[in-house]
Write a protein that holds these residues in place. Structure first.
Motif, PDB file in Angstrom:
ATOM      1  N   ASN A  40       1.102  -1.197  -0.151  1.00  0.00           N
ATOM      2  CA  ASN A  40       0.019   0.126  -0.359  1.00  0.00           C
ATOM      3  C   ASN A  40       0.945   1.493   0.133  1.00  0.00           C
ATOM      4  O   ASN A  40       0.126   2.752   0.110  1.00  0.00           O
ATOM      5  CB  ASN A  40      -0.897  -0.074   1.214  1.00  0.00           C
ATOM      6  N   VAL A  41       2.529   0.952  -0.300  1.00  0.00           N
ATOM      7  CA  VAL A  41       2.757   2.489  -0.253  1.00  0.00           C
ATOM      8  C   VAL A  41       2.975   3.639  -1.257  1.00  0.00           C
ATOM      9  O   VAL A  41       3.397   2.541  -1.936  1.00  0.00           O
ATOM     10  CB  VAL A  41       4.316   1.905   0.810  1.00  0.00           C
ATOM     11  N   ARG A  42       2.452   4.803  -1.771  1.00  0.00           N
ATOM     12  CA  ARG A  42       2.498   4.721  -2.590  1.00  0.00           C
ATOM     13  C   ARG A  42       3.885   5.883  -2.592  1.00  0.00           C
ATOM     14  O   ARG A  42       3.951   6.674  -3.687  1.00  0.00           O
ATOM     15  CB  ARG A  42       1.147   5.514  -3.541  1.00  0.00           C
ATOM     16  N   PHE A  43       3.730   6.576  -1.621  1.00  0.00           N
ATOM     17  CA  PHE A  43       4.483   7.679  -1.218  1.00  0.00           C
ATOM     18  C   PHE A  43       6.041   7.819  -0.870  1.00  0.00           C
ATOM     19  O   PHE A  43       6.400   7.038   0.316  1.00  0.00           O
ATOM     20  CB  PHE A  43       3.469   9.076  -0.664  1.00  0.00           C
ATOM     21  N   CYS A  44       6.829   8.889  -0.898  1.00  0.00           N
ATOM     22  CA  CYS A  44       8.406   8.356  -0.475  1.00  0.00           C
ATOM     23  C   CYS A  44       8.578   9.053   0.893  1.00  0.00           C
ATOM     24  O   CYS A  44       9.133   9.280   1.804  1.00  0.00           O
ATOM     25  CB  CYS A  44       9.300   9.170  -1.504  1.00  0.00           C
ATOM     26  N   SER A  45       7.695  10.214   1.421  1.00  0.00           N
ATOM     27  CA  SER A  45       8.331  10.729   2.586  1.00  0.00           C
ATOM     28  C   SER A  45       6.689  10.946   3.115  1.00  0.00           C
ATOM     29  O   SER A  45       5.372  11.523   2.091  1.00  0.00           O
ATOM     30  CB  SER A  45       8.679  12.465   1.946  1.00  0.00           C
ATOM     31  N   ASP A  46       6.461  11.899   3.844  1.00  0.00           N
ATOM     32  CA  ASP A  46       5.534  12.569   4.141  1.00  0.00           C
ATOM     33  C   ASP A  46       4.814  13.214   3.581  1.00  0.00           C
ATOM     34  O   ASP A  46       3.272  14.012   3.404  1.00  0.00           O
ATOM     35  CB  ASP A  46       5.070  12.659   6.289  1.00  0.00           C
ATOM     36  N   ARG A  47       6.220  13.826   3.602  1.00  0.00           N
ATOM     37  CA  ARG A  47       5.154  15.456   2.461  1.00  0.00           C
ATOM     38  C   ARG A  47       4.939  14.969   1.336  1.00  0.00           C
ATOM     39  O   ARG A  47       4.138  15.910   1.112  1.00  0.00           O
ATOM     40  CB  ARG A  47       6.477  15.987   2.454  1.00  0.00           C
ATOM     41  N   CYS A  48       5.315  14.321   0.770  1.00  0.00           N
ATOM     42  CA  CYS A  48       4.834  13.648  -0.720  1.00  0.00           C
ATOM     43  C   CYS A  48       3.051  12.808  -0.040  1.00  0.00           C
ATOM     44  O   CYS A  48       2.351  13.264  -1.265  1.00  0.00           O
ATOM     45  CB  CYS A  48       4.747  12.835  -1.616  1.00  0.00           C
ATOM     46  N   ARG A  49       2.744  13.003   0.676  1.00  0.00           N
ATOM     47  CA  ARG A  49       1.787  12.202   1.143  1.00  0.00           C
ATOM     48  C   ARG A  49       0.506  12.979   1.418  1.00  0.00           C
ATOM     49  O   ARG A  49      -0.541  12.978   0.966  1.00  0.00           O
ATOM     50  CB  ARG A  49       1.568  10.955   2.096  1.00  0.00           C
ATOM     51  N   ARG A  50       0.967  14.358   1.884  1.00  0.00           N
ATOM     52  CA  ARG A  50       0.556  15.679   1.979  1.00  0.00           C
ATOM     53  C   ARG A  50       0.439  16.379   0.805  1.00  0.00           C
ATOM     54  O   ARG A  50      -0.929  16.910   0.717  1.00  0.00           O
ATOM     55  CB  ARG A  50       1.345  16.632   3.550  1.00  0.00           C
TER      56      ARG A  50
END
Length: 58
Positions: A40-50
């Motif tokens: 389920n991981v789609r983003f490399c960091s919390d910044r990108c997830r936000r």
């Protein structure tokens, strides 16, 4: 839950699974903290997830 091969040796960093970030488009490697949820991981960091997933250019 360490990632080790059949011989008990930790694989080289270049041999770990890789993905492309849905927000920034950079590739990133598997991390131990993502072991249970790698599917389920789609983003490399919390910044990108936000920032969320970018829509592809039309």
């Amino acid at each position: 839950m360490a990632r080790r091969n059949a011989n008990g040796i930790q694989p080289a960093k270049g041999d770990l699974p890789r993905r492309i970030c849905a927000a920034c488009g950079l590739d990133f490697a598997w991390r131990r903290k993502w072991a249970r949820d790698w599917a389920n991981v789609r983003f490399c960091s919390d910044r990108c997830r936000r920032a969320g997933a970018r829509t592809p250019p039309a």
